[in-house]
Design a protein around this motif. Structure first.
Motif, PDB file in Angstrom:
ATOM      1  N   UNK A  48      24.304  19.513   1.038  1.00 28.56           N
ATOM      2  CA  UNK A  48      22.992  19.709   0.431  1.00 28.56           C
ATOM      3  C   UNK A  48      23.038  19.371  -1.057  1.00 28.56           C
ATOM      4  N   UNK A  49      24.097  19.782  -1.726  1.00 31.09           N
ATOM      5  CA  UNK A  49      24.257  19.483  -3.143  1.00 31.09           C
ATOM      6  C   UNK A  49      24.322  17.970  -3.368  1.00 31.09           C
ATOM      7  N   UNK A  50      25.053  17.272  -2.508  1.00 25.84           N
ATOM      8  CA  UNK A  50      25.150  15.814  -2.630  1.00 25.84           C
ATOM      9  C   UNK A  50      23.781  15.165  -2.456  1.00 25.84           C
ATOM     10  N   UNK A  51      22.988  15.680  -1.524  1.00 28.15           N
ATOM     11  CA  UNK A  51      21.642  15.148  -1.298  1.00 28.15           C
ATOM     12  C   UNK A  51      20.768  15.405  -2.518  1.00 28.15           C
ATOM     13  N   UNK A  52      20.810  16.602  -3.039  1.00 24.30           N
ATOM     14  CA  UNK A  52      20.002  16.921  -4.211  1.00 24.30           C
ATOM     15  C   UNK A  52      20.357  16.019  -5.392  1.00 24.30           C
ATOM     16  N   UNK A  53      21.649  15.793  -5.593  1.00 24.98           N
ATOM     17  CA  UNK A  53      22.081  14.904  -6.680  1.00 24.98           C
ATOM     18  C   UNK A  53      21.589  13.477  -6.455  1.00 24.98           C
TER      19      UNK A  53
END
Length: 148
Positions: free
Chosen positions: A43-48
């Protein structure tokens, strides 16, 4: 001519093994830090990735997060339910869905980046600044060699 065989290397002598161990420990530590923020590493990778390009495709998001396109769909649904992103049709290209960060999503990106920076600083804490720079450059070259 000697008929003796060289002794096989131990796992700890293989660069690939050490790279995998480091990646595994890095992921565990990052997962723990991000869990405190209420997001997963994918999820963090997607947000970034969305922060860098709101018109990014789902396929590109899947590659950025190292997940399948099917898994990406679930991640996007969960991020939308959590109020971190909104998804709307592109105004000119009806089949293209734009993904944008909400205010909460922007805060999650900032908090996730801080957490990732802290984990990376810990990982590199026994290296000099020059060694860390060299390590980064060497890993990029190794990755490029495997793309050939």
């Amino acid at each position: 001519m000697s008929t003796e065989k060289a002794a096989p290397r131990r796992g700890t002598d293989w660069i690939g093994y050490n790279l995998k161990i480091t990646q595994h420990r890095l992921r565990q530590r990052l997962d723990a830090e991000l869990a405190r923020l209420g997001v997963t590493a994918p999820q963090n990778a997607v947000l970034l990735a969305v922060a860098g390009n709101p018109r990014i495709s789902n396929a590109e998001l899947a590659r950025a997060a190292f997940v399948t396109p099917q898994t990406m769909q679930g991640i996007l649904v969960n991020l939308e339910r959590g109020g971190l992103i909104v998804r709307n049709p592109h105004p000119e290209h009806g089949r293209v869905i734009m993904t944008e960060l909400t205010a909460a999503g922007q805060k999650a990106v900032a908090d996730g980046a801080k957490a990732a920076d802290a984990v990376e600083r810990q990982m590199l804490s026994r290296l000099s600044a020059e060694e860390a720079r060299q390590l980064c450059e060497l890993l990029k070259r190794c990755a490029a060699a495997l793309d050939d």
